[in-house]
Scaffold this active site. Structure first.
Site, PDB file in Angstrom:
ATOM      1  N   LYS A 249      11.452  99.914 -13.991  1.00 61.86           N
ATOM      2  CA  LYS A 249      10.930  98.906 -13.060  1.00 61.86           C
ATOM      3  C   LYS A 249      11.325  99.230 -11.626  1.00 61.86           C
ATOM      4  O   LYS A 249      10.535  99.023 -10.692  1.00 61.86           O
ATOM      5  CB  LYS A 249      11.418  97.521 -13.461  1.00 61.86           C
ATOM      6  CG  LYS A 249      10.853  97.007 -14.785  1.00 61.86           C
ATOM      7  CD  LYS A 249       9.342  96.820 -14.725  1.00 61.86           C
ATOM      8  CE  LYS A 249       8.967  95.599 -13.908  1.00 61.86           C
ATOM      9  NZ  LYS A 249       7.494  95.363 -13.890  1.00 61.86           N
TER      10      LYS A 249
ATOM     11  N   ALA B 289       3.307  95.119 -17.779  1.00 59.00           N
ATOM     12  CA  ALA B 289       4.535  95.913 -17.873  1.00 59.00           C
ATOM     13  C   ALA B 289       4.899  96.059 -19.340  1.00 59.00           C
ATOM     14  O   ALA B 289       4.475  95.262 -20.189  1.00 59.00           O
ATOM     15  CB  ALA B 289       5.682  95.242 -17.118  1.00 59.00           C
ATOM     16  N   TRP B 290       5.676  97.082 -19.618  1.00 55.58           N
ATOM     17  CA  TRP B 290       6.268  97.203 -20.945  1.00 55.58           C
ATOM     18  C   TRP B 290       7.631  96.542 -20.875  1.00 55.58           C
ATOM     19  O   TRP B 290       8.573  97.078 -20.300  1.00 55.58           O
ATOM     20  CB  TRP B 290       6.383  98.658 -21.372  1.00 55.58           C
ATOM     21  CG  TRP B 290       6.725  98.817 -22.832  1.00 55.58           C
ATOM     22  CD1 TRP B 290       6.458  97.922 -23.833  1.00 55.58           C
ATOM     23  CD2 TRP B 290       7.387  99.922 -23.454  1.00 55.58           C
ATOM     24  NE1 TRP B 290       6.903  98.403 -25.051  1.00 55.58           N
ATOM     25  CE2 TRP B 290       7.472  99.631 -24.850  1.00 55.58           C
ATOM     26  CE3 TRP B 290       7.884 101.126 -22.978  1.00 55.58           C
ATOM     27  CZ2 TRP B 290       8.065 100.510 -25.751  1.00 55.58           C
ATOM     28  CZ3 TRP B 290       8.463 102.002 -23.881  1.00 55.58           C
ATOM     29  CH2 TRP B 290       8.555 101.700 -25.252  1.00 55.58           C
ATOM     30  N   THR B 291       7.746  95.337 -21.416  1.00 59.49           N
ATOM     31  CA  THR B 291       8.948  94.517 -21.265  1.00 59.49           C
ATOM     32  C   THR B 291       9.850  94.522 -22.500  1.00 59.49           C
ATOM     33  O   THR B 291      10.842  93.783 -22.532  1.00 59.49           O
ATOM     34  CB  THR B 291       8.569  93.070 -20.912  1.00 59.49           C
ATOM     35  OG1 THR B 291       7.745  92.531 -21.957  1.00 59.49           O
ATOM     36  CG2 THR B 291       7.837  93.005 -19.585  1.00 59.49           C
TER      37      THR B 291
ATOM     38  N   GLY C 105      -1.001  88.527 -21.081  1.00 57.83           N
ATOM     39  CA  GLY C 105       0.413  88.484 -21.413  1.00 57.83           C
ATOM     40  C   GLY C 105       1.064  87.167 -21.032  1.00 57.83           C
ATOM     41  O   GLY C 105       0.425  86.256 -20.503  1.00 57.83           O
TER      42      GLY C 105
ATOM     43  N   TRP D 137      14.848  86.350 -16.863  1.00 61.42           N
ATOM     44  CA  TRP D 137      14.880  85.541 -18.084  1.00 61.42           C
ATOM     45  C   TRP D 137      13.636  84.671 -18.235  1.00 61.42           C
ATOM     46  O   TRP D 137      13.701  83.455 -18.422  1.00 61.42           O
ATOM     47  CB  TRP D 137      16.147  84.683 -18.093  1.00 61.42           C
ATOM     48  CG  TRP D 137      17.414  85.453 -18.356  1.00 61.42           C
ATOM     49  CD1 TRP D 137      17.573  86.819 -18.306  1.00 61.42           C
ATOM     50  CD2 TRP D 137      18.688  84.921 -18.726  1.00 61.42           C
ATOM     51  NE1 TRP D 137      18.869  87.151 -18.600  1.00 61.42           N
ATOM     52  CE2 TRP D 137      19.579  86.011 -18.868  1.00 61.42           C
ATOM     53  CE3 TRP D 137      19.163  83.630 -18.920  1.00 61.42           C
ATOM     54  CZ2 TRP D 137      20.914  85.845 -19.213  1.00 61.42           C
ATOM     55  CZ3 TRP D 137      20.496  83.459 -19.261  1.00 61.42           C
ATOM     56  CH2 TRP D 137      21.361  84.557 -19.415  1.00 61.42           C
TER      57      TRP D 137
ATOM     58  N   TYR E 252      14.771 100.165 -19.113  1.00 60.38           N
ATOM     59  CA  TYR E 252      13.804  99.201 -18.601  1.00 60.38           C
ATOM     60  C   TYR E 252      14.018  98.972 -17.106  1.00 60.38           C
ATOM     61  O   TYR E 252      13.082  99.052 -16.311  1.00 60.38           O
ATOM     62  CB  TYR E 252      13.919  97.887 -19.366  1.00 60.38           C
ATOM     63  CG  TYR E 252      13.080  96.769 -18.790  1.00 60.38           C
ATOM     64  CD1 TYR E 252      11.689  96.847 -18.783  1.00 60.38           C
ATOM     65  CD2 TYR E 252      13.685  95.636 -18.252  1.00 60.38           C
ATOM     66  CE1 TYR E 252      10.929  95.829 -18.248  1.00 60.38           C
ATOM     67  CE2 TYR E 252      12.920  94.607 -17.720  1.00 60.38           C
ATOM     68  CZ  TYR E 252      11.542  94.711 -17.715  1.00 60.38           C
ATOM     69  OH  TYR E 252      10.783  93.698 -17.175  1.00 60.38           O
TER      70      TYR E 252
ATOM     71  N   THR F 100      12.133  92.732 -11.846  1.00 55.99           N
ATOM     72  CA  THR F 100      13.128  92.118 -12.720  1.00 55.99           C
ATOM     73  C   THR F 100      14.531  92.173 -12.143  1.00 55.99           C
ATOM     74  O   THR F 100      14.854  93.054 -11.334  1.00 55.99           O
ATOM     75  CB  THR F 100      13.122  92.853 -14.076  1.00 55.99           C
ATOM     76  OG1 THR F 100      14.199  92.384 -14.901  1.00 55.99           O
ATOM     77  CG2 THR F 100      13.303  94.356 -13.898  1.00 55.99           C
TER      78      THR F 100
ATOM     79  N   ASP G  27      -5.164  99.512 -18.644  1.00 58.92           N
ATOM     80  CA  ASP G  27      -4.143  99.892 -19.618  1.00 58.92           C
ATOM     81  C   ASP G  27      -3.090 100.740 -18.915  1.00 58.92           C
ATOM     82  O   ASP G  27      -3.425 101.720 -18.237  1.00 58.92           O
ATOM     83  CB  ASP G  27      -4.802 100.686 -20.753  1.00 58.92           C
ATOM     84  CG  ASP G  27      -3.882 100.902 -21.944  1.00 58.92           C
ATOM     85  OD1 ASP G  27      -2.659 101.013 -21.756  1.00 58.92           O
ATOM     86  OD2 ASP G  27      -4.398 100.977 -23.078  1.00 58.92           O
TER      87      ASP G  27
END
Length: 322
Positions: free
Chosen positions: A135, A64-66, A10, A179, A131, A105, A40
Site C-alpha cells: 500500500k 485493493a487486495w486487503t 467491495g 480497522w 500488505y 491504510t 481488475d
C-alpha cells in the site's frame, strides 16, 4: 461531476458508491461503478482506455487486495495489485488531468510508537508486513505520477481540485484509514458474533486480543467523508479519516457484545495466541485530519450502533440458511 469508483462491489467501494449517489454534485446519473469485472487489479493496463471511455473527473480508488495474510504469503502479488496497479492507474489519470483519491491504510506505519499519540500524515511510514509495504508503494507511485504531471497537465484536464502546491493541475488525495468494517459481513464484528456463539456452545470464555489498539472505522462514515472531500474540492493532500476514539480489539468486541445484548464470558489474550502469516501493527491509531466541514467523524461506539442492525440481520439470514 463524473466520479468513478474502483472496487465498487467491495466493502468500501459499495459504501462510496452509495454516498456519491446521495451527493448533490454527481448529478442524476450518479457515480460510475467500476467493479472487478470492469477494472481488475491483475489487468491494470485497462485503466487508460477505461478513463477515455467513461471520462470521469475524479476517480476514487477503493480496489485493493486487503487479505493481509494472503499478502504475506504472496508478497509479489500484493505488490503487483496494491503497488504497481495503483501506479498505472495514477499515471493514466494524471496524464488526463483527472483527480484521484487513493485509499490507503494505517499499516504503512510500523505500530511501534509508545507515546500514546495517533499517527499523523507527516509521520514517517515504516511498514512491517507485505500488505503495508504494497500500500505504501501504491501511495508513492501515485505521488510520483502526479508530481510528474503537475506542470505538464496543470489546468488542462477536467479535474478541478488543484494540486497541493496550488499549481492548478490534477489533484491527488491519499486517504488513510484503519480497522474498516461494514456490509457485507465477514468483518471483525461478524467474526466476533460467530466466535461468541461457538464459545457459548462450548462453555468456554471468548478469547479477545487485548494488545492491538486501533481506530475502528465504519465504511459508511468513511465513504461520506470521501464524498465531502470531493464536493468541497479538497481532494489534494494526505488525509487520515477514522471514527473518533481508539480501542483494543478486546474493547471493540466487548462493546459490540454489549450493544447486541449478548452476555458472554471473555478472556483477554495477546495477539500471539493465534499465529498468523502477517504481523499486524500493535498500535494502529491514526490522528484524524480535519474535514472540509470542520466536523470530525463521530465516535466509533456511535458508528457501531448504527452498523449493528444490518449486521444482526445479515447474521440472522446466515443462520437461517444453515
Amino acid at each position: 461531476m463524473r466520479v468513478a469508483v474502483t472496487g465498487a462491489a467491495g466493502r468500501l467501494g459499495r459504501a462510496v458508491v452509495t454516498a456519491l449517489e446521495e451527493a448533490p454534485f454527481t448529478g442524476p446519473f450518479g457515480p460510475i461503478a467500476w467493479s472487478r469485472a470492469i477494472f481488475d487489479l491483475d489487468e491494470p493496463e485497462a485503466a487508460g482506455p477505461l478513463l477515455d471511455r467513461d471520462r470521469p473527473e475524479v476517480v476514487v480508488h477503493c480496489a485493493a487486495w486487503t487479505d493481509v495474510d494472503g499478502c504475506a504469503r504472496e508478497p509479489d502479488r500484493a505488490m503487483a495489485r496494491n503497488g504497481t496497479a495503483t501506479g498505472i492507474l495514477a499515471r493514466a489519470a494524471a496524464e488526463r488531468g483527472i483527480d484521484l483519491i487513493v485509499v490507503s491504510t494505517n499499516e504503512v506505519f510500523d505500530g511501534r510508537r509508545t507515546d500514546g499519540a495517533g499517527y499523523r500524515p507527516d509521520d514517517h511510514p515504516n511498514p512491517i508486513n507485505a500488505y503495508g509495504a504494497s500500500k505504501l508503494a501504491g501511495e508513492e507511485a501515485a505521488r510520483a505520477a502526479y508530481a510528474a504531471a503537475g506542470s505538464g497537465t496543470a489546468g488542462s484536464g477536467p479535474g478541478g481540485s488543484g494540486t497541493a502546491d496550488g499549481s492548478g493541475g490534477p489533484a491527488l488525495g491519499i486517504v488513510r484509514t484503519a480497522w474498516l468494517y461494514g456490509p457485507p459481513g465477514n468483518d471483525f464484528p461478524a467474526k466476533i458474533l460467530a466466535a461468541a456463539d461457538r464459545a457459548a456452545a462450548a462453555g468456554e470464555p471468548l478469547r479477545l486480543v487485548a494488545d492491538e489498539i486501533g481506530s475502528p472505522t465504519y465504511t459508511s462514515d468513511l465513504a461520506e467523508a470521501i464524498a465531502e472531500l470531493i464536493g468541497a474540492a479538497a481532494v489534494a493532500g494526505t488525509h487520515h479519516v477514522v471514527n473518533g476514539g481508539r480501542a483494543s480489539r478486546a474493547d471493540w468486541a466487548r462493546e459490540l457484545l454489549r450493544q447486541a445484548g449478548r452476555t458472554v464470558a471473555t478472556e483477554d489474550v495477546p495477539a500471539s495466541t493465534w499465529p498468523r502469516a502477517s504481523t499486524p501493527p500493535a498500535w494502529a491509531v491514526l490522528e484524524p485530519t480535519p474535514l472540509p466541514g470542520g466536523e470530525p467523524l463521530r465516535p466509533w461506539q456511535a458508528a457501531l450502533a448504527d452498523a449493528l442492525p444490518a449486521l444482526l440481520r445479515e447474521r440472522a439470514r446466515a443462520m437461517a440458511g444453515r
